[in-house]
Design a protein around this motif. Sequence first.
Motif, PDB file in Angstrom:
ATOM      1  N   GLN A   8      52.793  53.626  21.593  1.00  0.00           N
ATOM      2  CA  GLN A   8      51.330  52.992  21.653  1.00  0.00           C
ATOM      3  C   GLN A   8      50.410  53.783  22.193  1.00  0.00           C
ATOM      4  O   GLN A   8      49.368  54.204  21.633  1.00  0.00           O
ATOM      5  CB  GLN A   8      51.472  51.563  21.938  1.00  0.00           C
ATOM      6  CG  GLN A   8      52.097  50.694  20.985  1.00  0.00           C
ATOM      7  CD  GLN A   8      52.290  49.358  21.748  1.00  0.00           C
ATOM      8  OE1 GLN A   8      52.202  48.981  22.708  1.00  0.00           O
ATOM      9  NE2 GLN A   8      52.533  48.424  20.622  1.00  0.00           N
ATOM     10  N   ALA A  11      49.662  57.187  20.326  1.00  0.00           N
ATOM     11  CA  ALA A  11      49.043  56.931  19.171  1.00  0.00           C
ATOM     12  C   ALA A  11      47.577  56.583  19.504  1.00  0.00           C
ATOM     13  O   ALA A  11      46.753  57.148  18.802  1.00  0.00           O
ATOM     14  CB  ALA A  11      49.701  55.651  18.467  1.00  0.00           C
ATOM     15  N   ILE A  12      47.224  56.009  20.363  1.00  0.00           N
ATOM     16  CA  ILE A  12      45.954  55.838  21.010  1.00  0.00           C
ATOM     17  C   ILE A  12      45.315  57.234  21.332  1.00  0.00           C
ATOM     18  O   ILE A  12      44.126  57.477  20.855  1.00  0.00           O
ATOM     19  CB  ILE A  12      45.719  54.722  22.251  1.00  0.00           C
ATOM     20  CG1 ILE A  12      45.911  53.409  21.721  1.00  0.00           C
ATOM     21  CG2 ILE A  12      44.199  54.849  22.875  1.00  0.00           C
ATOM     22  CD1 ILE A  12      46.291  52.475  22.926  1.00  0.00           C
ATOM     23  N   MET A  14      46.069  60.185  20.354  1.00  0.00           N
ATOM     24  CA  MET A  14      45.859  60.805  19.181  1.00  0.00           C
ATOM     25  C   MET A  14      44.662  60.532  18.330  1.00  0.00           C
ATOM     26  O   MET A  14      44.133  61.129  17.951  1.00  0.00           O
ATOM     27  CB  MET A  14      47.278  60.910  18.438  1.00  0.00           C
ATOM     28  CG  MET A  14      48.316  61.744  18.828  1.00  0.00           C
ATOM     29  SD  MET A  14      49.559  62.000  17.718  1.00  0.00           S
ATOM     30  CE  MET A  14      50.951  62.388  18.887  1.00  0.00           C
ATOM     31  N   ASP A  15      44.356  59.019  18.260  1.00  0.00           N
ATOM     32  CA  ASP A  15      43.371  58.564  17.514  1.00  0.00           C
ATOM     33  C   ASP A  15      42.067  59.004  18.108  1.00  0.00           C
ATOM     34  O   ASP A  15      41.007  59.185  17.446  1.00  0.00           O
ATOM     35  CB  ASP A  15      43.327  57.347  17.539  1.00  0.00           C
ATOM     36  CG  ASP A  15      44.444  56.718  16.543  1.00  0.00           C
ATOM     37  OD1 ASP A  15      44.730  57.587  15.704  1.00  0.00           O
ATOM     38  OD2 ASP A  15      44.903  55.454  16.564  1.00  0.00           O
ATOM     39  N   LEU A  16      41.893  59.239  19.497  1.00  0.00           N
ATOM     40  CA  LEU A  16      40.708  59.798  20.297  1.00  0.00           C
ATOM     41  C   LEU A  16      40.364  61.124  19.796  1.00  0.00           C
ATOM     42  O   LEU A  16      39.388  61.318  19.531  1.00  0.00           O
ATOM     43  CB  LEU A  16      40.995  59.564  21.800  1.00  0.00           C
ATOM     44  CG  LEU A  16      41.226  58.267  22.347  1.00  0.00           C
ATOM     45  CD1 LEU A  16      41.495  58.628  24.023  1.00  0.00           C
ATOM     46  CD2 LEU A  16      39.632  57.668  22.316  1.00  0.00           C
ATOM     47  N   ILE A  18      40.373  62.198  16.787  1.00  0.00           N
ATOM     48  CA  ILE A  18      39.925  62.253  15.591  1.00  0.00           C
ATOM     49  C   ILE A  18      38.666  61.821  15.634  1.00  0.00           C
ATOM     50  O   ILE A  18      37.670  61.554  14.623  1.00  0.00           O
ATOM     51  CB  ILE A  18      40.669  61.753  14.412  1.00  0.00           C
ATOM     52  CG1 ILE A  18      41.310  60.471  14.762  1.00  0.00           C
ATOM     53  CG2 ILE A  18      41.895  62.644  14.382  1.00  0.00           C
ATOM     54  CD1 ILE A  18      41.852  59.721  13.637  1.00  0.00           C
ATOM     55  N   TRP A  19      37.826  61.297  16.712  1.00  0.00           N
ATOM     56  CA  TRP A  19      36.767  60.886  16.634  1.00  0.00           C
ATOM     57  C   TRP A  19      35.734  61.970  16.385  1.00  0.00           C
ATOM     58  O   TRP A  19      35.767  62.992  16.780  1.00  0.00           O
ATOM     59  CB  TRP A  19      36.203  60.440  18.216  1.00  0.00           C
ATOM     60  CG  TRP A  19      36.793  59.070  18.672  1.00  0.00           C
ATOM     61  CD1 TRP A  19      37.793  58.125  17.971  1.00  0.00           C
ATOM     62  CD2 TRP A  19      36.525  58.471  19.842  1.00  0.00           C
ATOM     63  NE1 TRP A  19      37.922  57.213  18.713  1.00  0.00           N
ATOM     64  CE2 TRP A  19      37.430  57.311  19.930  1.00  0.00           C
ATOM     65  CE3 TRP A  19      35.893  58.755  21.083  1.00  0.00           C
ATOM     66  CZ2 TRP A  19      37.441  56.388  20.949  1.00  0.00           C
ATOM     67  CZ3 TRP A  19      35.857  57.745  22.005  1.00  0.00           C
ATOM     68  CH2 TRP A  19      36.598  56.834  22.115  1.00  0.00           C
ATOM     69  N   ALA A  50      49.604  66.312  18.678  1.00  0.00           N
ATOM     70  CA  ALA A  50      48.550  65.886  17.923  1.00  0.00           C
ATOM     71  C   ALA A  50      48.176  67.027  16.895  1.00  0.00           C
ATOM     72  O   ALA A  50      47.671  66.710  15.747  1.00  0.00           O
ATOM     73  CB  ALA A  50      47.326  65.281  18.817  1.00  0.00           C
ATOM     74  N   ARG A  53      49.036  67.347  13.444  1.00  0.00           N
ATOM     75  CA  ARG A  53      48.628  66.111  12.564  1.00  0.00           C
ATOM     76  C   ARG A  53      47.311  66.771  11.578  1.00  0.00           C
ATOM     77  O   ARG A  53      46.733  67.215  12.253  1.00  0.00           O
ATOM     78  CB  ARG A  53      48.100  65.066  13.197  1.00  0.00           C
ATOM     79  CG  ARG A  53      49.595  64.099  13.635  1.00  0.00           C
ATOM     80  CD  ARG A  53      48.729  62.967  14.337  1.00  0.00           C
ATOM     81  NE  ARG A  53      47.824  61.988  13.637  1.00  0.00           N
ATOM     82  CZ  ARG A  53      47.250  61.007  14.170  1.00  0.00           C
ATOM     83  NH1 ARG A  53      47.882  60.423  15.182  1.00  0.00           N
ATOM     84  NH2 ARG A  53      46.021  60.407  13.554  1.00  0.00           N
ATOM     85  N   ASP A  55      45.184  65.201   9.901  1.00  0.00           N
ATOM     86  CA  ASP A  55      43.595  64.562  10.300  1.00  0.00           C
ATOM     87  C   ASP A  55      43.183  65.159  11.606  1.00  0.00           C
ATOM     88  O   ASP A  55      41.853  65.615  11.615  1.00  0.00           O
ATOM     89  CB  ASP A  55      43.943  63.208  10.323  1.00  0.00           C
ATOM     90  CG  ASP A  55      44.671  62.602  11.322  1.00  0.00           C
ATOM     91  OD1 ASP A  55      45.910  63.539  11.529  1.00  0.00           O
ATOM     92  OD2 ASP A  55      44.753  61.593  11.660  1.00  0.00           O
ATOM     93  N   VAL A  56      43.906  65.455  12.765  1.00  0.00           N
ATOM     94  CA  VAL A  56      43.315  66.294  13.722  1.00  0.00           C
ATOM     95  C   VAL A  56      42.831  67.637  13.549  1.00  0.00           C
ATOM     96  O   VAL A  56      41.877  68.023  14.069  1.00  0.00           O
ATOM     97  CB  VAL A  56      44.325  66.403  14.931  1.00  0.00           C
ATOM     98  CG1 VAL A  56      44.010  66.753  16.323  1.00  0.00           C
ATOM     99  CG2 VAL A  56      44.726  64.694  14.993  1.00  0.00           C
TER     100      VAL A  56
END
Length: 135
Positions: A8, A11-12, A14-16, A18-19, A50, A53, A55-56
Amino acid sequence: VFVVVKEQIEAILMDLLIWNKGDYQCYPDEKPPTDSVPLDLAAPAVLIKAFHRPDVVKIWTNLCAGLDDFYRKYKRSSNLHGVKLSTLERRIINVLHDPVSVKSIIQQIDHSEAEIKVSLLAMEMSGIIERCLPK
């Protein structure tokens, strides 16, 4: 339980990446508090993962090096615990004996310019290699 929490947090993080706006910085030598939960989660490993990916990669390609930029191995990159480099990234590391230009790396390795530039950026952001001046 620790594995799920680790996934988790990965995932958080990695999501950072793509800001569209924001800054971040890794502190690979900074130790976590002694009362924290041990997750065996290394920033370089998360960043390399990351950058695999799409999207990154889409967000970060504008930061890729130019053909005349030079790279070398980062002096403190010997601690790569948990970092899973791709075959391309390992091949790049093998040609970085001295500062090497991006153009020279592309000529030595049979991959597309875009793939090489993204791998260079991923390793740079992970603290494995660094941009530098030519010798």
